[in-house]
Design a protein around this motif. Structure first.
Motif, PDB file in Angstrom:
ATOM      1  N   SER A  66       0.825  -1.213   0.000  1.00 40.02           N
ATOM      2  CA  SER A  66       0.000   0.000   0.000  1.00 40.02           C
ATOM      3  C   SER A  66       0.856   1.259   0.000  1.00 40.02           C
ATOM      4  O   SER A  66       0.328   2.358  -0.039  1.00 40.02           O
ATOM      5  N   LEU A  68       3.170   2.339   2.299  1.00 41.27           N
ATOM      6  CA  LEU A  68       3.612   2.927   3.563  1.00 41.27           C
ATOM      7  C   LEU A  68       5.090   2.650   3.801  1.00 41.27           C
ATOM      8  O   LEU A  68       5.745   3.354   4.552  1.00 41.27           O
ATOM      9  N   PRO A  88       1.028   6.306  -0.975  1.00 43.06           N
ATOM     10  CA  PRO A  88      -0.192   5.570  -0.640  1.00 43.06           C
ATOM     11  C   PRO A  88      -1.474   6.161  -1.256  1.00 43.06           C
ATOM     12  O   PRO A  88      -2.281   5.401  -1.804  1.00 43.06           O
ATOM     13  N   PRO A  89      -1.681   7.495  -1.195  1.00 36.06           N
ATOM     14  CA  PRO A  89      -2.943   7.993  -1.752  1.00 36.06           C
ATOM     15  C   PRO A  89      -3.061   7.723  -3.248  1.00 36.06           C
ATOM     16  O   PRO A  89      -4.155   7.412  -3.736  1.00 36.06           O
ATOM     17  N   ALA A  92      -4.105   4.247  -3.765  1.00 42.91           N
ATOM     18  CA  ALA A  92      -5.517   4.093  -3.422  1.00 42.91           C
ATOM     19  C   ALA A  92      -6.392   4.584  -4.566  1.00 42.91           C
ATOM     20  O   ALA A  92      -7.405   3.966  -4.900  1.00 42.91           O
ATOM     21  N   ARG A  93      -5.987   5.691  -5.185  1.00 47.86           N
ATOM     22  CA  ARG A  93      -6.802   6.233  -6.275  1.00 47.86           C
ATOM     23  C   ARG A  93      -6.779   5.333  -7.499  1.00 47.86           C
ATOM     24  O   ARG A  93      -7.687   5.355  -8.312  1.00 47.86           O
TER      25      ARG A  93
ATOM     26  N   LEU B 493      -3.580   8.280   8.752  1.00 53.11           N
ATOM     27  CA  LEU B 493      -3.137   7.080   8.050  1.00 53.11           C
ATOM     28  C   LEU B 493      -4.258   6.495   7.202  1.00 53.11           C
ATOM     29  O   LEU B 493      -4.084   6.203   6.013  1.00 53.11           O
ATOM     30  N   LEU B 495      -7.007   7.982   6.174  1.00 49.56           N
ATOM     31  CA  LEU B 495      -7.430   8.913   5.138  1.00 49.56           C
ATOM     32  C   LEU B 495      -6.483   8.832   3.950  1.00 49.56           C
ATOM     33  O   LEU B 495      -6.895   8.841   2.796  1.00 49.56           O
ATOM     34  N   SER B 496      -5.203   8.736   4.257  1.00 48.64           N
ATOM     35  CA  SER B 496      -4.209   8.728   3.197  1.00 48.64           C
ATOM     36  C   SER B 496      -4.252   7.425   2.403  1.00 48.64           C
ATOM     37  O   SER B 496      -4.151   7.434   1.186  1.00 48.64           O
ATOM     38  N   THR B 497      -4.457   6.297   3.088  1.00 49.30           N
ATOM     39  CA  THR B 497      -4.502   5.036   2.341  1.00 49.30           C
ATOM     40  C   THR B 497      -5.839   4.854   1.623  1.00 49.30           C
ATOM     41  O   THR B 497      -6.016   3.875   0.912  1.00 49.30           O
ATOM     42  N   MET B 498      -6.768   5.786   1.836  1.00 45.68           N
ATOM     43  CA  MET B 498      -8.019   5.699   1.086  1.00 45.68           C
ATOM     44  C   MET B 498      -8.020   6.646  -0.104  1.00 45.68           C
ATOM     45  O   MET B 498      -9.014   6.728  -0.818  1.00 45.68           O
ATOM     46  N   GLY B 499      -6.939   7.401  -0.291  1.00 45.92           N
ATOM     47  CA  GLY B 499      -6.828   8.150  -1.534  1.00 45.92           C
ATOM     48  C   GLY B 499      -6.741   9.661  -1.414  1.00 45.92           C
ATOM     49  O   GLY B 499      -6.623  10.353  -2.412  1.00 45.92           O
ATOM     50  N   THR B 500      -6.819  10.211  -0.192  1.00 41.18           N
ATOM     51  CA  THR B 500      -6.702  11.662  -0.066  1.00 41.18           C
ATOM     52  C   THR B 500      -5.241  12.033   0.162  1.00 41.18           C
ATOM     53  O   THR B 500      -4.589  11.470   1.036  1.00 41.18           O
ATOM     54  N   THR B 501      -4.746  12.969  -0.624  1.00 37.29           N
ATOM     55  CA  THR B 501      -3.403  13.480  -0.383  1.00 37.29           C
ATOM     56  C   THR B 501      -3.511  14.451   0.790  1.00 37.29           C
ATOM     57  O   THR B 501      -3.903  15.606   0.627  1.00 37.29           O
TER      58      THR B 501
END
Lengths: 271, 633
Positions: A66, A68, A88-89, A92-93, B493, B495-501
């Protein structure tokens, strides 16, 4: 590389479209090698299991997948594209979702808001304007995804409660629902059943199968509950001390003397 | 070289004291995970106690020093360990509030007892001189350096070779494991806090003769230790001491280099904060691991009042605010000030409570906004209303600059970086011609329309701006950004791994918060007509955060309550109460941060007590009688 590894990721392409692929992953913490030369293919439409004793490097592998952790060597690709250097973001996108062994819920938000953020977070992305406001189309997509995820996980009755006030089992379901609400085609689930009772685990397993079969998503599952692993996984990788020691179908894994010696013990025969 | 020597000697002298302070600070932080913002305040308290004993009561200095360092320091250390144990479980923002509250409480107490004036204390160490390379050196300087270095080496050896010292290193890594090894982590931490407080006390006594006794000066100047602690990456004791020496030398040498350059006169005293800010910016992230266990965020309580009641309170409050000019007479400017503070607290609570990031430089935002507003109106002749908006806009880049550390740092380190930034702005920014110039003030007009520039008219102008700000914050809170911010506070953590920068999110909220504070700064200026950086210093930033913590965590209610507490209430206190204000804010903030009411379930106890007394009343014979009579009939 150990010679017990029988399958290369490329051999699995007939299993389904490429989901998450890890090639020759090595991760060192200072002088310690946490994971060494590990390759894995998690195709779409399959639940791929990753098992091994504590400290085998499962969560480390997850963190590298992911984004990290930066791997010392090796490659991570998602749906055929190399994502090794993405944050990571960004991963995710592209469609990679995950849960955490120690759950990372938004405790002061309600269950519904938690699940909503599962979708909203990726829509917000990295564009300041998109982080400020949502479009009407966004809102429709979010509402639909939230309703579906809440229904799938059966947590409708707690939608208005604060996530921080729930029991461990409920929190696991909320975290899963949040990941399902996102537009993720591949999910990394880190010990999702720990803290669940038998009945809850059974429900959990059937949700995972539904996700894979109905949505065509791919799942990589780290799990200690062997019942669950054997029941839901299509293919299983076994790690020990950072080394890949075996991979195969649930039946092959159960029969493997290597795995039994390293991890399953004699109880595997009874499973 | 020889003309540098006096500066080097002065630098080493003060640097060794900074090193001593910083080692105490790092010791307690390493063992407990609580960064003690009040460390300087302890030094100040010790210096004052020493002053009372030695100067006022004529007790010999070795005895007085022993009382302060060996009795006063450890006693405070005991209390600190207790606070730290409770603070260990609260989220980072509240940890900061807790020790900042303690800082204000100690400082307020000193002001109450001794007054806020500068007193000079005679040097108690021998002042005769000897010569090194042609430079006269006081024996007192030599003794200070020897004492500090001795204490530093002693602490280092203690840490390396004694059982308790090794246990202290263990308690950082894994307190539970240490407990299994039959070593009580609480006992180990207590020892660390005792040493830490004694070091603070010693450094306060040693530095007071050079600095003079003034509560704020000592509290903030011993905070020089922050810079030294940053060099030691908040964990290495030897490096921290070296950092103290470096900070002292740099400050002292820079005094020489800026001699005669008026624009830079603010630089030398701000060197430690520059060091702190820069070190936090360039230090590899891995070295800045936060000590202590990760706390699960406290679940914010929802407003207990039902919606109609809240609406009624809102409407009633709005009516009351509209009627204020008819009711309060000559105290109207106090309310204008209060309405401006609503903007400040809205902006601060958006940052602190909603997004979980601490800013200890909010007053700097307001200071920049006020100066910008003054220039826009008086020099560039921009229309008043437009200039007010632009004052906010000008502050936005400043907010973005502060957000740079926010991208790399979180929790404690962010708080420290913002604190350093606030002091830099005050010392270097305000005197520069960009902001207030050497004159120190700028003229700021009220609106051009004559009625609006009257006291009553201007009150309504400010009230209208505050209402707009409320609307803006309400809209943000309920927008996508609002949800992201609340998520950010709970788990960056996830929030970031769900796609928000999340770096973008952080910059956005800092910019927004700075905008509101900048507008408020402009209004502060227009209210008084002529404004300088005086009311926008780092101490104000600390106070604002503390008052906000006292006022609670609701997004809007807290902003109004805080503004009322800070700006309006003092006008109605009986005379003599004002000097207790800082003390009271500090104590209450500490209580709030320690979550004492929740911990001891005060609300539940009150409810149970009320229920209990009702039941007793029902069960009492007096109440029972009518029923019995009923049976008889």
């Amino acid at each position: 590389m150990t010679d017990t590894q029988t399958l290369n990721p490329s051999d699995l392409t007939d299993a389904g479209p490429a989901g998450l692929t890890v090639e020759d992953l090595t991760i060192r913490y200072g002088g310690n090698v946490a994971v060494s030369g590990f390759s894995l293919a998690g195709p779409l439409g399959w639940v791929t299991g990753l098992i091994g004793p504590n400290g085998a490097g499962k969560t480390t592998t997850f963190n590298a997948c992911s984004g990290l952790l930066r791997p010392s060597a090796g490659r991570v690709s998602l749906f055929g594209a190399d994502v090794t250097n993405l944050a990571p973001p960004a991963r995710a996108r592209l469609g990679l979702g995950r849960t955490f062994q120690r759950m990372e819920l938004f405790d002061s938000l309600t269950v519904a808001q938690n699940v909503r953020l599962g979708r909203e977070a990726a829509l917000a992305g990295c564009n300041p304007l998109r982080q400020l406001i949502s479009t009407a189309a966004d809102r429709r997509a979010i509402a639909a995804a939230v309703a579906e995820a809440i229904e799938l996980c059966g947590i409708g009755d707690m939608a208005g409660l604060r996530a921080g006030s729930l029991s461990t089992g409920q929190r696991r379901l909320v975290e899963l629902a949040r990941a399902l609400a996102g537009d993720f085609r591949f999910l990394l689930l880190d010990e999702p059943s720990s803290g669940l009772d038998k009945a809850e685990t059974a429900v959990f397993g059937s949700i995972l199968r539904r996700v894979v079969e109905e949505r065509g998503s791919g799942i990589l599952l780290v799990e200690h509950d062997m019942d669950l692993v054997m029941r839901v996984c299509d293919y299983i990788y076994v790690l020990d001390f950072g080394q890949p020691i075996f991979d195969g179908t649930p039946v092959e894994v159960r029969r493997s003397p290597v795995v039994r010696a390293a991890y399953l013990g004699s109880e595997a025969a009874d499973v | 070289m020889n003309d540098l020597l006096p500066f080097i000697i002065a630098g080493i002298t003060s640097g060794s004291i900074y090193g001593l302070t910083a080692m105490g600070l790092v010791l307690s932080y390493k063992t407990s995970g609580i960064f003690n913002f009040a460390h300087g305040a302890i030094a100040a308290a010790a210096a004052y106690l020493f002053y009372t004993l030695n100067v006022e009561h004529g007790i010999a200095w070795p005895v007085a020093a022993l009382v302060c360092v060996a009795i006063g320091g450890p006693l405070l250390g005991l209390a600190l360990e207790f606070f730290a144990r409770l603070l260990a479980e609260v989220p980072p923002a509240r940890k900061v509030v807790g020790t900042v509250g303690l800082l204000l409480a100690i400082q307020g107490l000193i002001s109450v007892i001794y007054g806020g004036d500068l007193r000079s204390t005679p040097q108690f160490l021998p002042t005769s001189r000897f010569s090194i390379g042609g430079t006269q050196v006081e024996y007192s300087q030599l003794i200070v350096v020897l004492l500090s270095t001795g204490a530093a080496v002693g602490l280092y050896l203690f840490f390396r070779s004694t059982r308790l010292g090794v246990a202290m290193r263990g308690v950082v890594d894994d307190p539970t494991l240490l407990a299994l090894d039959a070593t009580n982590p609480v006992r180990v931490r207590r020892a660390a806090w005792l040493i830490s407080a004694s070091f603070a006390a010693a450094s306060g006594i040693l530095i007071a003769p050079t600095l003079g006794l003034e509560p704020l000066l000592l509290t903030l100047l011993v905070v020089q230790a922050f810079g030294a602690a940053a060099i030691g990456s908040f964990s290495s004791l030897p490096l921290t001491f070296v950092g103290g020496l470096a900070v002292g030398l740099l400050s002292s040498l820079s005094t020489k280099f800026v001699l005669g350059k008026s624009g830079l006169s603010g630089l030398p005293p701000s060197i430690p904060f520059l060091v702190l800010f820069v070190v936090l910016l360039v230090m590899p992230k891995g070295r800045l691991v936060q000590a202590g266990v990760r706390a699960r965020a406290a679940v914010r309580e929802r407003s207990a009042l039902p919606r109609p009641a809240r609406l009624a309170i809102g409407a009633g409050g709005a009516l009351a605010l509209l009627a204020v000019p008819q009711l309060v007479g000559a105290k109207l400017p106090v309310f204008t000030n209060g309405a401006t503070f609503v903007l400040i607290f809205l902006s601060l609570s958006l940052l602190v409570w909603t997004s979980g990031q601490v800013s200890l430089c909010h007053a700097a935002f307001a200071g920049v906004g006020a100066a910008a507003f003054g220039q826009l109106t008086t020099q560039l002749h921009v229309p008043w209303a437009l200039a007010l908006v632009l004052a906010g806009v000008v502050t936005v880049p400043v907010g973005a600059i502060v957000a740079i550390p926010a991208i790399r740092l979180s929790g404690l380190y962010l708080a420290l970086a913002t604190f350093g930034f606030g002091i830099l702005v005050q010392r270097v920014g305000y005197p520069s011609s960009l902001l207030y110039g050497s004159g120190g003030t700028r003229a700021v007009p009220r609106p051009g329309i004559s009625w609006l520039s009257s006291d009553t008219g201007f009150y309504y102008v400010v009230l209208a701006v505050a209402a707009l700000a409320c609307l803006l914050v309400w809209a943000v809170y309920h927008s996508r950004l609002g949800l992201l911010l609340r998520g950010l506070a709970d788990s960056p953590l996830a929030l970031s791994t769900m796609g928000t920068t999340i770096n973008v999110t952080r910059v956005l909220v800092f910019c927004l918060s700075a905008f509101l504070a900048g507008v408020a700064g402009g209004l502060f200026g227009a209210a008084v007509g002529n404004i300088g950086g005086f009311g926008f210093g780092p101490f104000e930033s600390l106070t604002w955060l503390t008052v906000l913590a006292v006022a609670g965590t609701s997004q809007f209610g807290a902003a109004f309550v805080a503004a009322g507490l800070l700006a309006v209430a003092p006008a109605y206190y009986p005379s003599g109460w004002n000097e207790y204000q800082t003390l009271a804010f500090g104590v209450i903030a500490l209580i709030v941060a320690l979550q004492l009411p929740q911990r001891y379930d005060l609300r539940g106890r009150v409810a149970r007590a009320a229920r209990g007394s009702a039941q007793r009343r029902e069960a009492s014979p007096l109440r029972a009688r009518p029923a019995l009579e009923g049976v008889q009939v």
